[in-house]
Design a protein around this motif. Structure first.
Motif, short mmCIF file in Angstrom:
data_model
loop_
_atom_site.label_atom_id
_atom_site.label_comp_id
_atom_site.label_asym_id
_atom_site.label_seq_id
_atom_site.Cartn_x
_atom_site.Cartn_y
_atom_site.Cartn_z
N CYS A 153 0.85 -1.19 0.00
CA CYS A 153 0.00 0.00 0.00
C CYS A 153 0.89 1.24 0.00
O CYS A 153 1.73 1.40 0.89
N VAL A 154 0.70 2.10 -0.97
CA VAL A 154 1.52 3.31 -1.14
C VAL A 154 0.65 4.53 -0.86
O VAL A 154 -0.40 4.72 -1.49
N ASP A 155 1.09 5.36 0.08
CA ASP A 155 0.28 6.51 0.50
C ASP A 155 -0.08 7.44 -0.65
O ASP A 155 -1.23 7.86 -0.79
N ALA A 156 0.90 7.79 -1.47
CA ALA A 156 0.68 8.77 -2.53
C ALA A 156 -0.27 8.25 -3.61
O ALA A 156 -0.82 9.03 -4.39
N LEU A 157 -0.49 6.93 -3.62
CA LEU A 157 -1.38 6.33 -4.62
C LEU A 157 -2.72 5.91 -4.00
O LEU A 157 -3.44 5.09 -4.57
N GLY A 211 7.21 12.30 -9.81
CA GLY A 211 6.72 13.60 -9.39
C GLY A 211 6.15 13.64 -7.98
O GLY A 211 5.77 14.71 -7.51
N HIS A 212 6.09 12.51 -7.32
CA HIS A 212 5.58 12.46 -5.94
C HIS A 212 6.74 12.53 -4.95
O HIS A 212 7.67 11.71 -5.01
N ALA A 213 6.69 13.48 -4.03
CA ALA A 213 7.72 13.58 -3.00
C ALA A 213 7.47 12.59 -1.87
O ALA A 213 8.41 12.09 -1.24
N ASP A 214 6.20 12.30 -1.62
CA ASP A 214 5.83 11.35 -0.56
C ASP A 214 5.92 9.93 -1.12
O ASP A 214 5.12 9.54 -1.97
N ILE A 250 9.45 3.85 -0.84
CA ILE A 250 9.71 3.34 -2.18
C ILE A 250 10.91 4.05 -2.79
O ILE A 250 10.93 5.29 -2.89
N LEU A 251 11.91 3.29 -3.17
CA LEU A 251 13.12 3.84 -3.77
C LEU A 251 12.86 4.33 -5.19
O LEU A 251 11.89 3.93 -5.83
#
Length: 209
Positions: free
Chosen positions: A72-76, A118-121, A152-153
């Protein structure tokens, strides 16, 4: 007590057998009892794990346990979530299962990196939800959730593991999951955390151990 694992994954079976070794349980894969795979149509790990556990318990006529897990990825917004294993939609030709998994993993990782541009988080977590039932109509399912946080790298690091392991960096360990040895991974993973909770739940609610 026999506990049917709602999976035919040999690695998952061996891992859970080791994690629950302290309890008087005989954990067997559903396939050894002729139980087919269940549908997983739901939007949450909990609903899918419960559906799989009920399916196995009903057809095997006894206690069952199921795991549903993913990234689970916060920015997504929590994606890829329950579709983690097939995040990138591929139509793979019939072939050797391990080779197909490697192709799918590569495509999943590439899509994840693309979506995160483009996502910093880049905060994320591996999540494992375990559900155990004494029978298919058990009114008190045991539910345990393990969350393994990381970042995430921007590019893959490490050659071990599978899936998203090369992209998942664990700050507490200073390495990506793909750079961890098996013993360290199994001691800290989301599934290990969920299993530790489930072991205590079984001792308390099922009076095992």
């Amino acid at each position: 007590m026999r506990l049917v694992l709602a999976s035919n994954n040999a690695k998952k079976l061996a891992e859970l057998q080791a994690l629950f070794a302290a309890l008087p349980l005989e954990i067997v894969a559903q396939g050894s009892l002729g139980v087919p795979e269940a549908e997983e149509p739901h939007a949450t790990f909990l609903e899918n794990a419960l559906a799989k556990a009920r399916h196995a318990a009903r057809l095997a006529g006894g206690a069952a346990i199921a795991d549903d897990s993913g990234l689970c990825v916060d920015a997504l917004g929590g994606a890829p979530g329950v579709v983690s294993a097939h995040f990138a939609a591929l139509a793979l030709p019939a072939g050797e299962r391990e080779a197909q998994r490697r192709v799918q993993d590569e495509a999943n990782n590439a899509l994840l990196l693309q979506r995160l541009q483009g996502h910093a988080d880049r905060r994320a977590r591996f999540v494992s939800t375990l559900v155990a039932l004494r029978s298919a109509d058990d009114p008190e399912p045991l539910v345990a959730v393990g969350r393994w946080p990381g970042v995430i790298l921007a590019q893959r690091s490490g050659s071990g593991g599978f899936g998203y392991d090369p992209l998942m960096f664990i700050p507490a360990l200073g390495r990506s999951v793909a750079e961890l040895d098996a013993a360290t991974k199994n001691a800290h993973s989301h599934r290990a955390l969920a299993a530790a909770q489930m072991l205590n739940l079984m001792r308390d609610a099922w009076h095992l151990g």
